[in-house]
Scaffold this motif. Structure first.
Motif, short mmCIF file in Angstrom:
data_model
loop_
_atom_site.label_atom_id
_atom_site.label_comp_id
_atom_site.label_asym_id
_atom_site.label_seq_id
_atom_site.Cartn_x
_atom_site.Cartn_y
_atom_site.Cartn_z
N GLU A 176 -0.81 35.57 9.34
CA GLU A 176 -1.55 34.38 8.99
C GLU A 176 -1.79 34.28 7.47
O GLU A 176 -2.49 33.38 7.01
N ALA A 177 -1.21 35.20 6.71
CA ALA A 177 -1.51 35.27 5.27
C ALA A 177 -0.76 34.24 4.45
O ALA A 177 -1.11 33.98 3.30
N GLY A 178 0.31 33.66 4.99
CA GLY A 178 1.11 32.73 4.22
C GLY A 178 2.29 33.42 3.57
O GLY A 178 2.58 34.59 3.84
N SER A 179 2.99 32.71 2.71
CA SER A 179 4.17 33.27 2.04
C SER A 179 3.85 33.56 0.58
O SER A 179 2.95 32.96 -0.01
N PHE A 180 4.64 34.48 -0.01
CA PHE A 180 4.38 34.94 -1.37
C PHE A 180 5.66 34.94 -2.19
O PHE A 180 6.76 35.11 -1.66
N ASP A 181 5.46 34.77 -3.50
CA ASP A 181 6.60 34.84 -4.42
C ASP A 181 6.97 36.28 -4.71
O ASP A 181 8.15 36.62 -4.84
N LEU A 182 5.96 37.14 -4.82
CA LEU A 182 6.18 38.55 -5.14
C LEU A 182 5.36 39.41 -4.19
O LEU A 182 4.17 39.17 -3.98
N VAL A 183 6.00 40.43 -3.64
CA VAL A 183 5.31 41.39 -2.76
C VAL A 183 5.49 42.78 -3.35
O VAL A 183 6.61 43.22 -3.60
N PHE A 184 4.37 43.46 -3.60
CA PHE A 184 4.39 44.83 -4.13
C PHE A 184 3.84 45.76 -3.05
O PHE A 184 2.70 45.60 -2.62
N SER A 185 4.64 46.71 -2.61
CA SER A 185 4.17 47.68 -1.62
C SER A 185 4.00 49.04 -2.27
O SER A 185 4.94 49.59 -2.84
N THR A 186 2.78 49.59 -2.18
CA THR A 186 2.52 50.93 -2.71
C THR A 186 2.36 51.93 -1.58
O THR A 186 1.96 53.07 -1.80
N LEU A 187 2.66 51.51 -0.34
CA LEU A 187 2.48 52.36 0.83
C LEU A 187 3.69 53.25 1.07
O LEU A 187 4.83 52.83 0.83
N PRO A 188 3.48 54.47 1.58
CA PRO A 188 4.62 55.32 1.97
C PRO A 188 5.46 54.60 3.02
O PRO A 188 4.95 53.86 3.86
N GLU A 189 6.76 54.83 2.97
CA GLU A 189 7.68 54.16 3.90
C GLU A 189 7.59 52.64 3.79
O GLU A 189 7.88 51.92 4.73
N ALA A 190 7.17 52.15 2.62
CA ALA A 190 7.11 50.73 2.29
C ALA A 190 6.01 49.96 3.03
O ALA A 190 5.45 49.02 2.52
N GLY A 191 5.67 50.35 4.27
CA GLY A 191 4.64 49.64 5.01
C GLY A 191 5.05 48.25 5.45
O GLY A 191 4.21 47.41 5.77
N LEU A 192 6.35 47.98 5.43
CA LEU A 192 6.88 46.66 5.77
C LEU A 192 7.97 46.78 6.83
O LEU A 192 8.70 47.76 6.88
#
Length: 259
Positions: free
Chosen positions: A176-192
């Motif tokens: 429900e967060a919407g769409s983004f131009d830039l996504v930065f993941s700092t989580l191990p294993e990307a979290g995505l």
């Protein structure tokens, strides 16, 4: 050291000479053994791991980050021994972790600006994870005027972000967060995963600062035309002085010698 600006100007000492003179030895992060050799990619020298070196290092302390060695014996968190040699991992020190976080955040923003040719203040940005790197990222992005959404499972971290005027959500709210131009993941294993990528960055760009995507999720990103950049091993040249000062403080030994 040669890979850093003006690294050629820094005096270098042969590893064996340094080891004979010092009680503490500091190796640049990371350090590991492979095929009978001791490697520290940002050190000035490469050392063959043999009986002669073991004799020289006996009773000494070696400080390094992310130590990787198959036969290590764990003594305590961040401390291992190999025979009579003690290895200590300075990357677990809070001050060093903060310095690495700043280094990673500055590097990620520099890469994002260069790769997207975008004005960050006009971008919708999502940051996954609010540890050291994530905290610096949302602060920098908010200061630039970007529309920032922080994602964290920790309630205290979300409340802190909201106190700064930054939207903060749990991971389960991503659909429900919407769409983004830039996504930065700092989580191990990307979290995505592939589904999250399609929802959050259908026309955006993804920067992974820790870990990477599995082949299946990379395939989904490719199918949707979503650029994914793994930056974990490309950020060392940013804020090196900040990290160096933090490491020196963590080790804090007058007889330490950097190799």
């Amino acid at each position: 050291m040669e890979r850093f600006p003006f690294g050629w100007m820094i005096p270098k000492v042969d590893f064996k000479c340094a080891a004979e003179q010092a009680d503490r030895i500091i190796l640049p992060d990371p350090a590991f053994t492979k095929d009978g050799r001791l490697y520290a990619p940002y050190a000035a020298s490469e050392v063959k791991w043999d009986k002669n070196v073991e004799d020289i290092l006996k009773g000494k302390r070696i400080w390094c980050g992310r130590w990787e060695e198959g036969g290590k014996v764990r003594l305590a968190p961040g401390r291992w021994c190999c025979g009579d040699i003690i290895f200590e991992d300075y990357s677990l020190d809070k001050g060093v972790r903060i310095a690495y976080g700043l280094q990673a955040a500055e590097g990620a923003l520099a890469y994002a600006g260069r790769e997207t040719h975008s004005v960050l203040s006009e971008c919708r940005c999502m940051v996954l994870g609010l540890e050291e790197t994530g905290v610096f990222l949302i602060q920098r992005l908010a200061a630039l005027g970007a529309a920032v959404t922080a994602v964290s499972e920790k309630r205290d971290a979300r409340l802190w972000a909201e106190a700064l005027g930054i939207r903060a959500i749990e991971k389960k709210m991503l659909p429900e967060a919407g769409s983004f131009d830039l996504v930065f993941s700092t989580l191990p294993e990307a979290g995505l995963d592939g589904k999250t990528l399609k929802l959050c960055a259908p026309e955006g760009m993804v920067f992974l600062l820790s870990g990477g995507l599995c082949q299946e999720n990379l395939k989904i990103a490719c199918q949707w035309g979503i650029p994914v950049m793994e930056l974990e091993n490309q950020l060392e040249c940013y804020a090196p002085k900040t990290v160096a000062r933090a490491v020196k403080k963590a080790v804090s030994g007058p007889e330490s010698v950097s190799c």
